[in-house]
Design an enzyme around this catalytic site. Structure first.
Site, short mmCIF file in Angstrom:
data_model
loop_
_atom_site.label_atom_id
_atom_site.label_comp_id
_atom_site.label_asym_id
_atom_site.label_seq_id
_atom_site.Cartn_x
_atom_site.Cartn_y
_atom_site.Cartn_z
CE LYS A 125 53.20 61.49 39.69
NZ LYS A 125 52.55 62.48 38.83
CG ASP A 165 54.59 65.12 40.00
OD1 ASP A 165 53.48 65.23 39.46
OD2 ASP A 165 54.74 65.26 41.23
P1 NDP Z 1 57.03 72.10 40.54
O1 NDP Z 1 58.08 71.37 41.29
O2 NDP Z 1 57.37 72.75 39.27
O3 NDP Z 1 56.33 73.18 41.49
C1 NDP Z 1 55.71 72.82 42.67
C2 NDP Z 1 55.24 74.06 43.38
O4 NDP Z 1 54.45 73.70 44.50
C3 NDP Z 1 56.37 74.91 43.92
O5 NDP Z 1 55.97 76.25 43.97
C4 NDP Z 1 56.56 74.33 45.31
O6 NDP Z 1 57.17 75.22 46.23
C5 NDP Z 1 55.14 74.07 45.72
N1 NDP Z 1 55.11 72.94 46.65
C6 NDP Z 1 55.51 71.67 46.43
N2 NDP Z 1 55.36 70.92 47.52
C7 NDP Z 1 54.87 71.73 48.47
C8 NDP Z 1 54.50 71.55 49.80
N3 NDP Z 1 54.63 70.35 50.42
N4 NDP Z 1 54.00 72.63 50.46
C9 NDP Z 1 53.87 73.82 49.86
N5 NDP Z 1 54.21 74.05 48.58
C10 NDP Z 1 54.70 73.03 47.90
O7 NDP Z 1 55.86 71.01 40.34
P2 NDP Z 1 54.67 71.03 39.29
O8 NDP Z 1 54.20 72.41 39.03
O9 NDP Z 1 55.06 70.17 38.16
O10 NDP Z 1 53.55 70.21 40.08
C11 NDP Z 1 52.60 70.85 40.94
C12 NDP Z 1 51.41 69.93 41.15
O11 NDP Z 1 50.82 69.63 39.87
C13 NDP Z 1 51.73 68.57 41.77
O12 NDP Z 1 50.63 68.17 42.55
C14 NDP Z 1 51.85 67.66 40.56
O13 NDP Z 1 51.60 66.31 40.89
C15 NDP Z 1 50.73 68.24 39.69
N6 NDP Z 1 50.82 67.91 38.28
C16 NDP Z 1 51.93 68.28 37.53
C17 NDP Z 1 51.96 68.00 36.19
C18 NDP Z 1 53.06 68.47 35.33
O14 NDP Z 1 52.93 68.35 34.09
N7 NDP Z 1 54.13 69.05 35.84
C19 NDP Z 1 50.88 67.25 35.52
C20 NDP Z 1 49.74 66.99 36.38
C21 NDP Z 1 49.75 67.29 37.71
P3 NDP Z 1 58.70 74.98 46.64
O15 NDP Z 1 59.50 75.36 45.43
O16 NDP Z 1 58.93 75.87 47.81
O17 NDP Z 1 58.82 73.53 46.98
#
Ligand code: NDP
Length: 442
Positions: A125, A165
């Site tokens: 990662k 991510d």
């Molecule tokens: P994105 O950046 O596309 O979206 C993240 C979302 O979560 C946004 O709505 C963001 O809001 C919110 N968010 C992020 N950090 C915080 C925080 N500290 N507090 C509140 N809201 C938060 O990321 P992904 O959708 O890709 O990833 C989301 C989760 O899924 C993560 O845990 C990631 O590790 C996991 N994941 C992702 C994969 C992938 O293929 N993309 C695969 C496996 C797991 P805002 O825009 O306001 O920051």
């Protein structure tokens, strides 16, 4: 002291000030005890000491200039955790909260998740404390190029293959891929999540969210139920959240909430995803704008989506976003199933609440493995120099998620208790990696 307790104490002493990493280690160590204690080979080969220490931790300076001509410096990370079963594989996160503890927890989880997919990928990662919010296109591009200028010397299609991510989507992967190619002068599948015109896989964008819903459907089916007709609370509105919502809707569920870091929306008539996509994917705006655009929808900047009554809860934002009180509220509201789209979104206390209430619970390592699984399929297509259709990739994804469910369910049945998918996923993921480590010597 038992072998597991000894290792736990040593890992805690060596990794002081890394709470997220210790949380992830604790969850794995406590659940794999029945396997580790049943065979002295694990202790004799120091498997736990080795699996909790990354092969390599790379921390580097990322300098870039902002639009005012100021030189800015961020910190970059790549933790290559374990390559016993394949090249390191895991995403890159760009978020101001990123630090070594967070990258190590994510890399550690990735070892077991990748093992569960059945595909030949190890765990890693990376990321940076760079905050992409509010940055111009030029600033994002320059940051990504600077980040890759250092990272390029550590990765490769057969060594380490990063992906997206939080904060890293198709745009960022494109800039990083371009820079890698410029530095190395090779056209190879060194990153996944690439655009479709230069080696990306169809269905990669959808994979994590779709995979999450497929495995939750598998879990519900195994208990004589299904997703159709259920109400679903989703947190986040990024890549995972949007495509989880899309698949849940396609399977006949009603998604009633979505959120971002500034608040959440509730739409009793069901979230209109085209509007969310326009706000989030096109305008890169805030979820608050949904309530302005849709009559009957409500925005709230206090509390969390978990206070809304729902049958299925899918946390898809970030780590530790669902705590003990949230879990109690969900249980009080008679939630049937929880599927973790984000990595480690539920605190340990929250998981214990679900466990006591016998709520069906699918942990992240199994539930969100669809993304990395399709990334591995992207690697296969790059190696073969061909591209599969959306339906072909989606069908493979469905099969992989069913395979993960079966592995977690079988291991739960054999070593823990039926439907303890937390233990089942950890154990099934662990055994394969541990056997490979033992076979390959110290
Ligand atoms: P994105 O950046 O596309 O979206 C993240 C979302 O979560 C946004 O709505 C963001 O809001 C919110 N968010 C992020 N950090 C915080 C925080 N500290 N507090 C509140 N809201 C938060 O990321 P992904 O959708 O890709 O990833 C989301 C989760 O899924 C993560 O845990 C990631 O590790 C996991 N994941 C992702 C994969 C992938 O293929 N993309 C695969 C496996 C797991 P805002 O825009 O306001 O920051």
């Amino acid at each position: 002291m038992s072998y597991i307790s000894e290792v736990r104490a040593a890992v805690a002493a060596r990794n002081e000030g890394q709470p997220e990493f210790m949380q992830a280690v604790d969850e794995v160590l406590t659940t794999i005890a029945p396997v580790v204690e049943s065979d002295c080979a694990y202790k004799n080969n120091a498997v736990l000491e080795r699996i909790t220490e990354p092969d390599r931790q790379i921390i580097f300076r990322v300098p870039w200039t902002d639009d005012n001509g100021n030189i800015r410096v961020n910190r970059g990370f790549r933790v290559q955790f374990n390559n016993a079963i394949g090249p390191y594989k895991g995403g890159l996160r760009l978020h101001p909260s990123v630090n070594l503890s967070i990258i190590k927890f994510l890399g550690f989880e990735q070892i077991f998740k990748n093992s569960l997919t059945g595909l030949p990928i190890g765990g890693g990662k990376g990321g940076s404390d760079f905050d992409p919010k509010g940055k111009s296109e030029r600033e994002i591009r320059e940051f990504c190029q600077s980040f890759m200028t250092e990272l390029a010397r550590h990765i490769g299609a057969d060594t380490d293959v990063p992906a997206g991510d939080i904060g890293v989507g198709g745009r960022e992967i494109g800039y990083m891929y371009g820079q890698y190619k410029r530095i190395k002068n090779v056209y190879e599948g060194v990153l996944t999540g690439k655009g479709l015109t230069y080696g990306g896989s169809l269905a990669r964008t959808e994979a994590t969210g779709y995979g999450l819903v497929y495995i939750v459907e598998n879990m519900l089916n195994a208990h004589g139920d299904g997703i159709k007709g259920k109400s679903v609370a989703i947190s986040g509105s990024g890549n995972v959240a949007i495509y989880a919502a899309q698949k849940a809707q396609q399977l006949g569920a009603k998604v009633v909430t979505m959120s971002d870091s500034k608040g959440w929306v509730y739409d009793p008539d069901g979230i209109k995803l085209d509007i969310v996509k326009e706000i989030k994917e096109v305008k890169r705006g805030r979820i608050r704008e949904y309530a302005d655009a849709v009559k009957g929808a409500r925005f709230s900047d206090g509390g969390k989506v978990w206070q809304v009554k729902c049958d299925i809860a899918l946390p898809c934002a970030t780590q530790n976003e669902l705590d003990e009180n949230d879990a109690k509220q969900l249980v009080k509201n008679k939630v049937i199933a929880v599927g973790e789209g984000a990595n480690m979104p539920s605190t340990t206390a929250a998981i214990n609440v679900f466990r006591s209430a016998k709520t069906l619970f699918m942990p992240a390592k199994a539930a969100n493995a669809g993304g990395v699984a399709v990334s591995a399929l992207e690697m296969s297509q790059n190696s073969l120099r061909l591209g599969w259709s959306f339906d072909e990739v989606d069908a493979k994804l469905k099969g992989i998620m069913k395979g993960i469910f079966d592995k977690a369910a079988d291991a739960a049945q054999k070593y823990a208790s039926p439907a303890d998918y937390v233990s089942g996923a950890n154990i099934a993921g662990f055994i394969k990696v541990a056997q490979a480590m033992i076979a390959q010597g110290v």
